[in-house]
Design a protein around this motif. Structure first.
Motif, PDB file in Angstrom:
ATOM      1  N   GLN A 224     -18.498 -12.719   1.198  1.00  0.00           N
ATOM      2  CA  GLN A 224     -17.162 -13.053   0.837  1.00  0.00           C
ATOM      3  C   GLN A 224     -16.870 -14.283   1.910  1.00  0.00           C
ATOM      4  O   GLN A 224     -16.014 -15.360   1.353  1.00  0.00           O
ATOM      5  CB  GLN A 224     -16.418 -11.727   1.176  1.00  0.00           C
ATOM      6  N   THR A 252     -15.900  -9.052  -2.253  1.00  0.00           N
ATOM      7  CA  THR A 252     -14.701  -8.232  -1.748  1.00  0.00           C
ATOM      8  C   THR A 252     -14.917  -6.870  -2.436  1.00  0.00           C
ATOM      9  O   THR A 252     -14.819  -5.870  -1.448  1.00  0.00           O
ATOM     10  CB  THR A 252     -13.536  -8.864  -1.755  1.00  0.00           C
ATOM     11  N   CYS A 256     -15.356  -3.465  -0.145  1.00  0.00           N
ATOM     12  CA  CYS A 256     -14.444  -2.297  -0.036  1.00  0.00           C
ATOM     13  C   CYS A 256     -15.001  -1.086  -0.665  1.00  0.00           C
ATOM     14  O   CYS A 256     -14.460   0.197   0.155  1.00  0.00           O
ATOM     15  CB  CYS A 256     -13.282  -2.815  -0.804  1.00  0.00           C
ATOM     16  N   ASN A 262     -12.639  -0.552   5.140  1.00  0.00           N
ATOM     17  CA  ASN A 262     -12.544  -1.764   4.588  1.00  0.00           C
ATOM     18  C   ASN A 262     -11.147  -2.315   4.908  1.00  0.00           C
ATOM     19  O   ASN A 262     -10.926  -3.577   4.767  1.00  0.00           O
ATOM     20  CB  ASN A 262     -12.780  -1.713   2.739  1.00  0.00           C
ATOM     21  N   GLN A 263     -10.020  -1.400   4.619  1.00  0.00           N
ATOM     22  CA  GLN A 263      -8.700  -1.845   4.768  1.00  0.00           C
ATOM     23  C   GLN A 263      -8.143  -2.419   6.064  1.00  0.00           C
ATOM     24  O   GLN A 263      -7.361  -3.179   5.983  1.00  0.00           O
ATOM     25  CB  GLN A 263      -7.685  -0.599   4.164  1.00  0.00           C
ATOM     26  N   LEU A 266      -9.821  -6.123   6.107  1.00  0.00           N
ATOM     27  CA  LEU A 266      -8.890  -6.744   5.007  1.00  0.00           C
ATOM     28  C   LEU A 266      -7.451  -7.115   5.706  1.00  0.00           C
ATOM     29  O   LEU A 266      -6.896  -8.307   5.612  1.00  0.00           O
ATOM     30  CB  LEU A 266      -8.715  -6.198   3.559  1.00  0.00           C
ATOM     31  N   GLN A 269      -7.993 -10.150   7.878  1.00  0.00           N
ATOM     32  CA  GLN A 269      -8.496 -11.097   7.260  1.00  0.00           C
ATOM     33  C   GLN A 269      -6.906 -11.637   6.698  1.00  0.00           C
ATOM     34  O   GLN A 269      -6.560 -12.873   6.464  1.00  0.00           O
ATOM     35  CB  GLN A 269      -9.295 -10.962   6.115  1.00  0.00           C
ATOM     36  N   ALA A 270      -6.232 -10.719   6.119  1.00  0.00           N
ATOM     37  CA  ALA A 270      -4.708 -10.991   5.729  1.00  0.00           C
ATOM     38  C   ALA A 270      -3.921 -11.850   6.752  1.00  0.00           C
ATOM     39  O   ALA A 270      -3.427 -12.643   6.326  1.00  0.00           O
ATOM     40  CB  ALA A 270      -3.979  -9.852   5.141  1.00  0.00           C
ATOM     41  N   TYR A 291      -4.880 -14.162  -1.434  1.00  0.00           N
ATOM     42  CA  TYR A 291      -4.199 -12.684  -1.389  1.00  0.00           C
ATOM     43  C   TYR A 291      -4.430 -11.801  -2.740  1.00  0.00           C
ATOM     44  O   TYR A 291      -4.812 -10.507  -2.396  1.00  0.00           O
ATOM     45  CB  TYR A 291      -2.553 -13.042  -1.322  1.00  0.00           C
ATOM     46  N   GLN A 294      -7.793 -10.040  -2.614  1.00  0.00           N
ATOM     47  CA  GLN A 294      -7.700  -9.055  -1.979  1.00  0.00           C
ATOM     48  C   GLN A 294      -7.125  -7.908  -2.599  1.00  0.00           C
ATOM     49  O   GLN A 294      -7.511  -6.437  -2.582  1.00  0.00           O
ATOM     50  CB  GLN A 294      -7.041  -8.998  -0.718  1.00  0.00           C
ATOM     51  N   SER A 297      -9.136  -6.323  -5.515  1.00  0.00           N
ATOM     52  CA  SER A 297     -10.100  -5.863  -5.044  1.00  0.00           C
ATOM     53  C   SER A 297      -9.862  -4.165  -4.778  1.00  0.00           C
ATOM     54  O   SER A 297     -10.541  -3.429  -5.072  1.00  0.00           O
ATOM     55  CB  SER A 297     -10.958  -6.635  -3.699  1.00  0.00           C
TER      56      SER A 297
END
Length: 485
Positions: A224, A252, A256, A262-263, A266, A269-270, A291, A294, A297
């Motif tokens: 990713q 992604t 996940c 995973n959250q 992410l 990453q956000a 966005y 994400q 996904s």
């Protein structure tokens, strides 16, 4: 007369075209040598072919290396089947048991039904394992082993561990591609792959914790990152952007689907994307697309996990929704002088964070979700944000793996000649990023794209893909320093 008209026309056109403007503001790596028709020369084709060969070879070397370490440590090929299964430590054995359950079921449908209505994992309770745990990889491997004609010469346990080891090859190849894209040369990718293998102690533990979810998911996370790096490169055609976005979504989604944490990844990453947007380092369209990848996904995983409420109640999803909502209604964020823009950015950040926690609180109240409270209690206790007597948080704090990163890690990294050049490069790039950020904030005409004449006043520029990977290094580096695991 024709020449005179051409001279007059060139004299009047002082503003460069958008392609020239984009090329000068976002300096890319040295372009590959091509003919006048845009076709690669034979030297370029040969150079690229050598690069791909080196990258794949390094990936295969990593795969064979960890497989050899696993064999030498356990004498895996010389022990009985039951001893091989016992070698799966901690929860690894639990995950492997679901793979065996899929193989032993009379049919694929029966195996899926047993996993959806499982009454053996938790005492006196029937649960849906596909909803509760991230075991789609075991289901996929179980189905694949049943339908492929390999039962005669490959035992199920070897099919399982070889798949995990093969993902390490994918991991190294993804790192190789990312370095190649950032530097413009596959030599940097080769250096990355070699350093990853040399620092195996600090980069992976797959050889003795095969079934852990991170060993399945991190290779897809690396893919990713490679896709994001490619997407943020300048001069991509629309069709190329669409292809890269789809690859990013698939990577992604797999990431996940294979890891319960995973959250949180992410979410970090956000935050990186949010920072790049606030500092005017990537365009509004790129921010929105990243966005949406994400969100799509996470929602896809929510459907595949039978509407798992933890995903809807995740901070990552709440943050992305809040960031998109505030960004849509807060106009003129990137206009004004330095003081005005700093004030707007501060207000923007406060609004996004406030709306994030509000959405997250309301979602958890509506869903009656408390499954991840122990994680936030652990963070609260670890950083001294308040007193807590929670047993799970105290238990985590007693575990060495959840403590700070040991200082001897840097000694090992220095021993492979990685630490010092890496830190020097990181510091130089951070200084460049700080100067570029200050220039962006001082430029009152910046509205998400380089205005006319802006590139001519700046001696320092940084591509969006480089800026993303730099902030990615900083954010996840701080996370690694705070918690070793």
């Amino acid at each position: 007369m024709t020449a005179l008209r051409q001279r007059k026309g060139s004299k009047g056109s002082k503003e460069p075209g958008p392609e020239v403007l984009n090329q000068r503001f976002y300096p890319s790596a040295e372009p590959l040598e091509r003919t006048s028709d845009g076709v690669w020369t034979w030297r370029t084709v040969l150079w690229v072919a050598i690069g791909w060969t080196v990258g794949i070879s390094l990936g295969m070397l990593s795969c064979i290396y960890v497989a050899t370490l696993h064999e030498n440590d356990l004498w895996f090929s010389n022990i009985k089947e039951v001893e091989r299964e016992i070698s799966f430590r901690t929860e690894c054995g639990l995950y492997y048991s679901y793979y065996k359950q899929m193989l032993r079921a009379p049919s694929i449908q029966q195996g899926l039904s047993e996993l959806i209505n499982d009454n053996a994992t938790e005492s006196k309770r029937t649960i849906n394992l596909l909803r509760r745990m991230n075991i789609y990889q075991e289901v996929f491997l179980g189905v694949l082993y049943r339908i492929l004609p390999i039962q005669a010469y490959l035992e199920p346990v070897y099919f399982y561990i070889y798949t995990v080891f093969s993902l390490q090859a994918v991991y190294v190849i993804a790192l190789f591609i990312t370095s190649w894209l950032l530097s413009g040369s596959w030599l940097a990718g080769a250096l990355t792959g070699v350093w990853y293998i040399l620092n195996r102690v600090d980069t992976t533990r797959v050889e003795f914790t095969i079934s852990l979810r991170e060993n399945w998911s991190l290779p897809f996370f690396a893919l990713q990152i490679a896709a994001i790096t490619c997407y943020l490169r300048p001069h991509l055609k629309p069709i190329q952007q669409k292809v890269v976005l789809w690859l990013m979504f698939l990577a992604t989604l797999c990431f996940c689907l294979t890891w319960q944490f995973n959250q949180f990844i992410l979410l970090v990453q956000a935050l990186i994307i949010f920072t790049l947007d606030c500092l005017d380092l990537i365009s509004t369209e790129q921010v929105t697309c990243l966005y949406l990848v994400q969100v799509s996904s996470l929602l896809s995983v929510w459907l595949l996990q039978f509407c798992n409420s933890m995903i809807l109640g995740s901070l990552a999803l709440s943050f992305i929704v809040a960031a998109l909502f505030v960004k849509h209604f807060q106009r003129g964020l990137k206009t004004g002088g330095l003081t005005a823009r700093l004030g707007k950015l501060l207000l923007h950040t406060v609004l996004v964070l406030a709306l994030t926690f509000t959405i997250n609180y309301l979602a958890k109240q509506a869903l009656q979700l408390r499954s991840d409270e122990h994680i936030f209690k652990f963070i609260k206790s670890k950083f001294g944000l308040g007193p807590t007597r929670d047993f799970d948080a105290s238990l985590y704090l007693c575990e060495e793996a959840f403590g700070l990163l040991p200082l001897d890690t840097f000694d090992r990294l220095a021993g492979t000649l990685l630490a010092y050049p890496y830190l020097v490069t990181l510091i130089v790039l951070l200084v460049m990023l700080a100067l570029l950020t200050l220039a962006n904030l001082c430029d009152s005409s910046a509205v998400g794209r380089p205005p006319k004449g802006r590139f001519e006043e700046r001696p320092i520029c940084m591509r969006a893909d480089v800026a993303y990977n730099l902030l990615h290094t900083v954010f996840f580096g701080l996370l690694a320093l705070s918690t070793m695991r």
